[in-house]
Design a protein around this motif. Sequence first.
Motif, PDB file in Angstrom:
ATOM      1  N   ALA A   1     -44.220 -20.232 -16.786  1.00  0.00           N
ATOM      2  CA  ALA A   1     -44.823 -20.098 -17.952  1.00  0.00           C
ATOM      3  C   ALA A   1     -43.825 -20.455 -19.090  1.00  0.00           C
ATOM      4  CB  ALA A   1     -45.157 -18.421 -17.922  1.00  0.00           C
ATOM      5  N   LEU A   2     -42.656 -20.129 -19.107  1.00  0.00           N
ATOM      6  CA  LEU A   2     -41.766 -20.552 -20.013  1.00  0.00           C
ATOM      7  C   LEU A   2     -41.556 -21.959 -20.125  1.00  0.00           C
ATOM      8  CD1 LEU A   2     -39.165 -17.683 -19.268  1.00  0.00           C
ATOM      9  CD2 LEU A   2     -40.810 -17.848 -21.286  1.00  0.00           C
ATOM     10  N   GLN A   3     -41.404 -22.678 -18.885  1.00  0.00           N
ATOM     11  CA  GLN A   3     -41.505 -24.220 -19.150  1.00  0.00           C
ATOM     12  C   GLN A   3     -42.690 -25.048 -19.685  1.00  0.00           C
ATOM     13  OE1 GLN A   3     -40.089 -25.179 -15.039  1.00  0.00           O
ATOM     14  NE2 GLN A   3     -38.050 -25.169 -15.513  1.00  0.00           N
ATOM     15  N   GLU A   4     -43.766 -24.343 -19.493  1.00  0.00           N
ATOM     16  CA  GLU A   4     -44.883 -24.760 -20.142  1.00  0.00           C
ATOM     17  C   GLU A   4     -44.847 -24.727 -21.520  1.00  0.00           C
ATOM     18  OE1 GLU A   4     -48.674 -23.531 -18.381  1.00  0.00           O
ATOM     19  OE2 GLU A   4     -47.846 -23.823 -16.357  1.00  0.00           O
ATOM     20  N   VAL A   5     -44.662 -23.660 -21.995  1.00  0.00           N
ATOM     21  CA  VAL A   5     -44.421 -23.210 -23.396  1.00  0.00           C
ATOM     22  C   VAL A   5     -43.414 -23.952 -24.118  1.00  0.00           C
ATOM     23  CG1 VAL A   5     -43.816 -21.444 -25.121  1.00  0.00           C
ATOM     24  CG2 VAL A   5     -45.249 -20.960 -23.290  1.00  0.00           C
ATOM     25  N   THR A   6     -42.103 -24.225 -23.442  1.00  0.00           N
ATOM     26  CA  THR A   6     -41.155 -25.053 -24.061  1.00  0.00           C
ATOM     27  C   THR A   6     -41.800 -26.540 -23.906  1.00  0.00           C
ATOM     28  OG1 THR A   6     -39.481 -23.676 -22.958  1.00  0.00           O
ATOM     29  CG2 THR A   6     -38.710 -25.702 -23.783  1.00  0.00           C
ATOM     30  N   ALA A   7     -42.198 -27.361 -23.057  1.00  0.00           N
ATOM     31  CA  ALA A   7     -42.672 -28.516 -23.011  1.00  0.00           C
ATOM     32  C   ALA A   7     -43.776 -28.576 -24.216  1.00  0.00           C
ATOM     33  CB  ALA A   7     -43.347 -28.733 -21.744  1.00  0.00           C
ATOM     34  N   ALA A   8     -44.652 -27.641 -24.448  1.00  0.00           N
ATOM     35  CA  ALA A   8     -45.747 -27.692 -25.407  1.00  0.00           C
ATOM     36  C   ALA A   8     -45.280 -27.565 -26.760  1.00  0.00           C
ATOM     37  CB  ALA A   8     -46.740 -26.648 -25.331  1.00  0.00           C
ATOM     38  N   ALA A   9     -43.942 -26.894 -26.884  1.00  0.00           N
ATOM     39  CA  ALA A   9     -43.422 -26.408 -28.349  1.00  0.00           C
ATOM     40  C   ALA A   9     -42.812 -27.831 -29.001  1.00  0.00           C
ATOM     41  CB  ALA A   9     -42.741 -25.401 -28.318  1.00  0.00           C
ATOM     42  N   GLY A  10     -42.295 -28.518 -28.163  1.00  0.00           N
ATOM     43  CA  GLY A  10     -41.487 -29.694 -28.611  1.00  0.00           C
ATOM     44  C   GLY A  10     -40.039 -29.569 -29.081  1.00  0.00           C
ATOM     45  N   PRO A  11     -39.112 -30.501 -29.495  1.00  0.00           N
ATOM     46  CA  PRO A  11     -37.875 -30.298 -29.938  1.00  0.00           C
ATOM     47  C   PRO A  11     -37.846 -29.459 -30.730  1.00  0.00           C
ATOM     48  CG  PRO A  11     -38.657 -32.353 -30.362  1.00  0.00           C
ATOM     49  CD  PRO A  11     -39.850 -31.869 -29.689  1.00  0.00           C
ATOM     50  N   ASP A  12     -36.627 -28.759 -30.859  1.00  0.00           N
ATOM     51  CA  ASP A  12     -36.281 -27.797 -32.014  1.00  0.00           C
ATOM     52  C   ASP A  12     -37.145 -26.712 -32.296  1.00  0.00           C
ATOM     53  OD1 ASP A  12     -33.828 -29.503 -32.445  1.00  0.00           O
ATOM     54  OD2 ASP A  12     -35.504 -30.890 -33.594  1.00  0.00           O
ATOM     55  N   ALA A  13     -37.886 -26.207 -31.272  1.00  0.00           N
ATOM     56  CA  ALA A  13     -38.968 -25.039 -31.428  1.00  0.00           C
ATOM     57  C   ALA A  13     -37.796 -23.952 -31.301  1.00  0.00           C
ATOM     58  CB  ALA A  13     -39.829 -25.084 -30.234  1.00  0.00           C
ATOM     59  N   VAL A  14     -38.261 -22.957 -31.793  1.00  0.00           N
ATOM     60  CA  VAL A  14     -37.697 -21.606 -31.634  1.00  0.00           C
ATOM     61  C   VAL A  14     -38.795 -20.578 -31.008  1.00  0.00           C
ATOM     62  CG1 VAL A  14     -36.666 -19.314 -32.854  1.00  0.00           C
ATOM     63  CG2 VAL A  14     -35.954 -21.761 -33.491  1.00  0.00           C
ATOM     64  N   ILE A  15     -38.614 -20.277 -29.852  1.00  0.00           N
ATOM     65  CA  ILE A  15     -39.741 -19.554 -29.017  1.00  0.00           C
ATOM     66  C   ILE A  15     -39.390 -18.262 -28.791  1.00  0.00           C
ATOM     67  CG2 ILE A  15     -41.114 -19.617 -26.799  1.00  0.00           C
ATOM     68  CD1 ILE A  15     -40.524 -22.727 -26.613  1.00  0.00           C
ATOM     69  N   VAL A  16     -40.203 -17.263 -29.010  1.00  0.00           N
ATOM     70  CA  VAL A  16     -39.855 -15.890 -28.857  1.00  0.00           C
ATOM     71  C   VAL A  16     -41.013 -15.457 -27.668  1.00  0.00           C
ATOM     72  CG1 VAL A  16     -39.833 -13.457 -29.638  1.00  0.00           C
ATOM     73  CG2 VAL A  16     -39.026 -15.325 -31.241  1.00  0.00           C
ATOM     74  N   ALA A  17     -40.385 -14.922 -26.656  1.00  0.00           N
ATOM     75  CA  ALA A  17     -41.206 -14.334 -25.704  1.00  0.00           C
ATOM     76  C   ALA A  17     -41.012 -13.013 -25.467  1.00  0.00           C
ATOM     77  CB  ALA A  17     -40.931 -15.190 -24.116  1.00  0.00           C
ATOM     78  N   ALA A  18     -42.047 -12.336 -25.664  1.00  0.00           N
ATOM     79  CA  ALA A  18     -41.934 -10.683 -25.713  1.00  0.00           C
ATOM     80  C   ALA A  18     -42.331 -10.430 -24.160  1.00  0.00           C
ATOM     81  CB  ALA A  18     -42.941 -10.053 -26.679  1.00  0.00           C
ATOM     82  N   THR A  19     -41.316  -9.648 -23.469  1.00  0.00           N
ATOM     83  CA  THR A  19     -41.558  -9.717 -22.140  1.00  0.00           C
ATOM     84  C   THR A  19     -40.941  -8.346 -21.746  1.00  0.00           C
ATOM     85  OG1 THR A  19     -41.344 -10.709 -20.001  1.00  0.00           O
ATOM     86  CG2 THR A  19     -39.779 -11.262 -21.698  1.00  0.00           C
ATOM     87  N   HIS A  20     -40.345  -8.255 -20.389  1.00  0.00           N
ATOM     88  CA  HIS A  20     -39.738  -7.111 -19.963  1.00  0.00           C
ATOM     89  C   HIS A  20     -38.220  -7.351 -19.204  1.00  0.00           C
ATOM     90  CE1 HIS A  20     -44.217  -5.618 -20.016  1.00  0.00           C
ATOM     91  NE2 HIS A  20     -44.417  -6.999 -19.867  1.00  0.00           N
ATOM     92  N   GLY A  21     -37.768  -6.216 -18.788  1.00  0.00           N
ATOM     93  CA  GLY A  21     -36.446  -6.260 -18.540  1.00  0.00           C
ATOM     94  C   GLY A  21     -36.159  -7.142 -17.132  1.00  0.00           C
TER      95      GLY A  21
END
Length: 199
Positions: free
Chosen positions: A131-151
Amino acid sequence: MTLLILWRHGQTEWNAAHRIQGQTDTPLSAVGVSQAKESAPRLAALNPTVLVASNLNRASTTAAALAEVSGLSPAYDPRLRERGFGDWEGHTHAEVTERWPESFARWRRGEEVNDAGVEEIDAVAKRMVAALQEVTAAAGPDAVIVAATHGAAARFATVALLGWPMSLAPSLGALHNCHATHLRHDAVRGWTLEAHNAA
């Protein structure tokens, strides 16, 4: 470089009671709502460009606090859910210790449980990383991604993204409610750990 922030949800009543939640859909407590509202402006100051969240209520409500102050619209991904704890869910640590003493001892040591329907560590890590790699790839360079998740899910994702052996996962301290792990990614160095348990 991409900044990925794994943000644990705010406190629930089950957290306060040391009751195992897993994928049981518990809401934030009043304390948890307050934690999310207090930490959201600090995350907003980092100028996030992407907001994703587990679709469990405690994570989606936490994400909503950041959406309110950042203007971002969260996307929801069930792969960002907490580790499934099977028959343990709803029980306190003391109750699990009494009913599944050997399995609980293995869990405390960071070992596989292989009992009670508890999700395997590798399965959690793989779905989180995908999931995180998909989001990172889609966001492009210099993105700041926040993933609200669990411990636990955030811990296993961190270890997997860094390429550490999963046996080191217990050495990464438990992520507190509404605290975060910050990871940087670039094409040359891959993933690096920038901060852990950042308030």
